[in-house]
Design a protein around this motif. Structure first.
Motif, PDB file in Angstrom:
ATOM      1  N   LEU A 335       0.835  -1.207   0.000  1.00 34.14           N
ATOM      2  CA  LEU A 335       0.000   0.000   0.000  1.00 34.14           C
ATOM      3  C   LEU A 335       0.870   1.257   0.000  1.00 34.14           C
ATOM      4  N   GLY A 336       1.996   1.215   0.737  1.00 40.28           N
ATOM      5  CA  GLY A 336       2.898   2.369   0.741  1.00 40.28           C
ATOM      6  C   GLY A 336       3.516   2.606  -0.625  1.00 40.28           C
ATOM      7  N   ALA A 337       3.978   1.530  -1.284  1.00 39.18           N
ATOM      8  CA  ALA A 337       4.582   1.664  -2.610  1.00 39.18           C
ATOM      9  C   ALA A 337       3.569   2.138  -3.639  1.00 39.18           C
ATOM     10  N   LEU A 338       2.343   1.581  -3.562  1.00 38.52           N
ATOM     11  CA  LEU A 338       1.288   2.011  -4.486  1.00 38.52           C
ATOM     12  C   LEU A 338       0.960   3.479  -4.269  1.00 38.52           C
ATOM     13  N   GLY A 339       0.853   3.863  -2.985  1.00 40.20           N
ATOM     14  CA  GLY A 339       0.613   5.279  -2.693  1.00 40.20           C
ATOM     15  C   GLY A 339       1.751   6.154  -3.178  1.00 40.20           C
ATOM     16  N   GLY A 340       3.000   5.637  -3.068  1.00 41.97           N
ATOM     17  CA  GLY A 340       4.137   6.406  -3.548  1.00 41.97           C
ATOM     18  C   GLY A 340       4.113   6.610  -5.053  1.00 41.97           C
ATOM     19  N   LEU A 341       3.723   5.565  -5.799  1.00 40.36           N
ATOM     20  CA  LEU A 341       3.636   5.694  -7.257  1.00 40.36           C
ATOM     21  C   LEU A 341       2.582   6.714  -7.667  1.00 40.36           C
ATOM     22  N   ILE A 342       1.398   6.588  -7.072  1.00 38.78           N
ATOM     23  CA  ILE A 342       0.318   7.528  -7.414  1.00 38.78           C
ATOM     24  C   ILE A 342       0.685   8.937  -6.970  1.00 38.78           C
ATOM     25  N   GLY A 343       1.247   9.041  -5.762  1.00 41.84           N
ATOM     26  CA  GLY A 343       1.642  10.357  -5.270  1.00 41.84           C
ATOM     27  C   GLY A 343       2.706  11.005  -6.130  1.00 41.84           C
ATOM     28  N   THR A 344       3.656  10.203  -6.606  1.00 43.77           N
ATOM     29  CA  THR A 344       4.698  10.725  -7.490  1.00 43.77           C
ATOM     30  C   THR A 344       4.100  11.289  -8.771  1.00 43.77           C
ATOM     31  N   SER A 345       3.144  10.566  -9.328  1.00 44.92           N
ATOM     32  CA  SER A 345       2.490  11.034 -10.555  1.00 44.92           C
ATOM     33  C   SER A 345       1.736  12.335 -10.311  1.00 44.92           C
ATOM     34  N   LEU A 346       1.003  12.395  -9.192  1.00 47.57           N
ATOM     35  CA  LEU A 346       0.255  13.617  -8.879  1.00 47.57           C
ATOM     36  C   LEU A 346       1.194  14.781  -8.593  1.00 47.57           C
ATOM     37  N   GLY A 347       2.299  14.505  -7.871  1.00 50.37           N
ATOM     38  CA  GLY A 347       3.261  15.564  -7.584  1.00 50.37           C
ATOM     39  C   GLY A 347       3.902  16.112  -8.846  1.00 50.37           C
ATOM     40  N   ALA A 348       4.291  15.210  -9.759  1.00 56.05           N
ATOM     41  CA  ALA A 348       4.883  15.657 -11.020  1.00 56.05           C
ATOM     42  C   ALA A 348       3.889  16.462 -11.837  1.00 56.05           C
ATOM     43  N   ALA A 349       2.632  16.015 -11.849  1.00 55.69           N
ATOM     44  CA  ALA A 349       1.599  16.753 -12.580  1.00 55.69           C
ATOM     45  C   ALA A 349       1.395  18.141 -11.978  1.00 55.69           C
ATOM     46  N   THR A 350       1.491  18.245 -10.638  1.00 55.63           N
ATOM     47  CA  THR A 350       1.351  19.541  -9.986  1.00 55.63           C
ATOM     48  C   THR A 350       2.473  20.488 -10.381  1.00 55.63           C
ATOM     49  N   VAL A 351       3.704  19.972 -10.402  1.00 54.93           N
ATOM     50  CA  VAL A 351       4.843  20.802 -10.791  1.00 54.93           C
ATOM     51  C   VAL A 351       4.671  21.313 -12.221  1.00 54.93           C
ATOM     52  N   ILE A 352       4.272  20.426 -13.111  1.00 57.54           N
ATOM     53  CA  ILE A 352       4.080  20.823 -14.514  1.00 57.54           C
ATOM     54  C   ILE A 352       2.971  21.866 -14.632  1.00 57.54           C
ATOM     55  N   ALA A 353       1.878  21.670 -13.879  1.00 54.52           N
ATOM     56  CA  ALA A 353       0.767  22.618 -13.937  1.00 54.52           C
ATOM     57  C   ALA A 353       1.192  24.001 -13.438  1.00 54.52           C
ATOM     58  N   VAL A 354       1.921  24.033 -12.322  1.00 51.32           N
ATOM     59  CA  VAL A 354       2.395  25.316 -11.791  1.00 51.32           C
ATOM     60  C   VAL A 354       3.331  26.001 -12.785  1.00 51.32           C
ATOM     61  N   ALA A 355       4.220  25.228 -13.403  1.00 51.91           N
ATOM     62  CA  ALA A 355       5.160  25.792 -14.373  1.00 51.91           C
ATOM     63  C   ALA A 355       4.427  26.348 -15.592  1.00 51.91           C
ATOM     64  N   VAL A 356       3.416  25.629 -16.075  1.00 52.61           N
ATOM     65  CA  VAL A 356       2.661  26.091 -17.246  1.00 52.61           C
ATOM     66  C   VAL A 356       1.901  27.369 -16.928  1.00 52.61           C
ATOM     67  N   ILE A 357       1.273  27.416 -15.751  1.00 55.20           N
ATOM     68  CA  ILE A 357       0.502  28.603 -15.362  1.00 55.20           C
ATOM     69  C   ILE A 357       1.397  29.839 -15.278  1.00 55.20           C
ATOM     70  N   ASN A 358       2.620  29.662 -14.749  1.00 60.97           N
ATOM     71  CA  ASN A 358       3.533  30.791 -14.566  1.00 60.97           C
ATOM     72  C   ASN A 358       4.504  30.978 -15.726  1.00 60.97           C
ATOM     73  N   ASP A 359       4.323  30.175 -16.791  1.00 60.65           N
ATOM     74  CA  ASP A 359       5.191  30.260 -17.962  1.00 60.65           C
ATOM     75  C   ASP A 359       6.649  30.003 -17.576  1.00 60.65           C
ATOM     76  N   TRP A 360       6.856  28.962 -16.755  1.00 59.53           N
ATOM     77  CA  TRP A 360       8.182  28.550 -16.331  1.00 59.53           C
ATOM     78  C   TRP A 360       8.570  27.261 -17.056  1.00 59.53           C
ATOM     79  N   THR A 361       9.793  26.878 -16.903  1.00 58.74           N
ATOM     80  CA  THR A 361      10.265  25.578 -17.377  1.00 58.74           C
ATOM     81  C   THR A 361      10.291  24.619 -16.193  1.00 58.74           C
ATOM     82  N   PRO A 362       9.469  23.550 -16.216  1.00 58.43           N
ATOM     83  CA  PRO A 362       9.442  22.637 -15.059  1.00 58.43           C
ATOM     84  C   PRO A 362      10.771  21.920 -14.884  1.00 58.43           C
TER      85      PRO A 362
END
Length: 402
Positions: A335-362
């Protein structure tokens, strides 16, 4: 014959235990999802923000040199250190874009500024008046709300014109220039030809009234001892060299009368800012990780108590304590590893979204993405240690009586 519990059986039992109550398993993994998502997002946003800080530093701060008048420290009788053609001398150096001398005007009585011709000098509000050559305004990289900045003609003719910062203009009630408004510095009128909305350098100009240096000298006299400074904007990579050359170019007879201040080393500044951001945000990520661990431990412990009968039956059929421990550790780790995989995907998506909104390079370090699921696995195993130990300690007779 001793009981055996091979790897296939171990994962089969763990999977069956997780699927037996899928909602509870999902909630157990949710803590790790949030923790790992926060962990990856924080590190990614920190790296991305640090990259932007470094870029902006290189673009503006790393191309700025300030030269100070320190003549009085070497000769009490020395006059102003900057020559009359200081702007021309510095702008002739290779790598210089713009340069200008400025100082804050000081008079025998405080300077007050008002926008109406009526009243006395005491009726206005005290506002900083900056005498600056045209090169200062060019080097500051202003964004104009209205009008224009003064140029060499105004400087040569000592014209009574002024450029206002947006803050000063708002306080004086000047919002348009088509009526050719004027401000009165004490009783001296100045036509407002421009309103500056923003500057990339020397932000205090936004709260000042800026007038040509020649005009200021004619009305209030030359700058006080050690009051004048020079602002120089350079091309990238030229600031350090210009700081070394400027005193000699300005005063070849007494270069010690001038002190050039080069920008700080960009790598040192970037490293300091990045370290500070990373330390602060890693604390938040660690807190999230602890919260996720507590959630896994709590839910796993509840599962142990609910499945006491099942555990007792398995113990009665020959399962040993270590087999029970391995099963629950496997469930918690999965369950921890599965949560880590999903969390990693969500975290990466968050970084990309913030970068796109602010016109940054992720910017996300590959090691962060690779380690996050492993950290989730370790978190799950550590969180499941106590519940697994409790499960291994359940006696078959006591469990079957429930």
């Amino acid at each position: 014959m001793p009981s055996r519990f091979d790897t296939r059986d171990l994962f089969g039992e763990a999977l069956a235990g997780m699927l037996q109550r899928p909602a509870r398993s999902a909630l157990t993994a949710l803590g790790t999802v949030l923790a790992m998502g926060t962990f990856v997002a924080i590190l990614g946003i920190t790296s991305t923000a640090s990259s932007q800080i470094d870029s902006r530093f290189n673009r503006f701060t790393a191309t700025e040199v300030t030269v100070e008048d320190v003549a009085a420290e070497h000769d009490e009788l020395a006059g102003p250190a900057f020559p009359d053609d200081a702007d021309v001398r510095i702008e002739a150096l290779n790598g210089v874009e713009h340069a200008g001398v400025y100082w804050n005007v000081r008079a025998e009585s405080p300077l007050t500024v008002r926008s109406a011709p009526v009243g006395t000098a005491k009726d206005g509000e005290r506002t900083e008046v900056v005498a600056a050559s045209p090169g200062v305004l060019r080097a500051a990289l202003p964004t104009l709300a209205q009008g224009r900045v003064y140029d060499g003609y105004h400087e040569d003719s000592a014209a009574r014109v002024a450029v206002l910062g947006s803050g000063t203009a708002a306080r004086l009630g000047i919002s348009r220039l088509d009526t050719q408004p004027a401000v009165f510095i004490r009783d001296e009128p100045f036509t407002v030809i421009g309103i500056v909305d923003d500057v990339r350098r020397k932000a205090d100009l936004l709260l000042s009234v800026v007038v040509p240096s020649s005009t200021a000298e004619r009305i209030w006299g030359p700058p006080e001892t050690n009051a004048a400074k020079m602002l120089i904007s350079t091309q990238r990579g030229a600031a350090t060299q210009i700081a070394h050359e400027a005193p000699t170019a300005l005063r070849p007879d007494h270069p010690e009368y001038l002190k050039a201040v080069p920008p700080a080393a960009p790598k040192a500044l970037r490293g300091s800012v990045t370290a500070d951001l990373r330390q602060a945000f890693l604390v938040l990520a660690a807190i999230s990780l602890v919260i996720g661990s507590v959630g896994i431990a709590n839910t796993t412990l509840v599962a142990v108590l609910e499945r006491a009968g099942e555990i007792g039956l398995r113990r009665a059929l020959g399962a040993r304590g270590r087999h029970i421990t391995l099963q629950f550790l496997t469930e918690a780790g999965t369950l921890g590893a599965l949560g880590g995989l999903i969390g990693t995907s969500l975290g990466a998506a968050t970084v990309i979204a913030v970068a796109v909104i602010n016109d940054w390079t992720p910017v996300i370090h590959p090691l962060t993405v690779a380690l996050a699921p492993v950290i989730g696995l370790v978190t799950g195993v550590v969180a499941g240690l106590y519940p697994a130990w409790r499960a291994a300690g359940i006696q078959p007779v006591e469990a079957l009586r429930r």
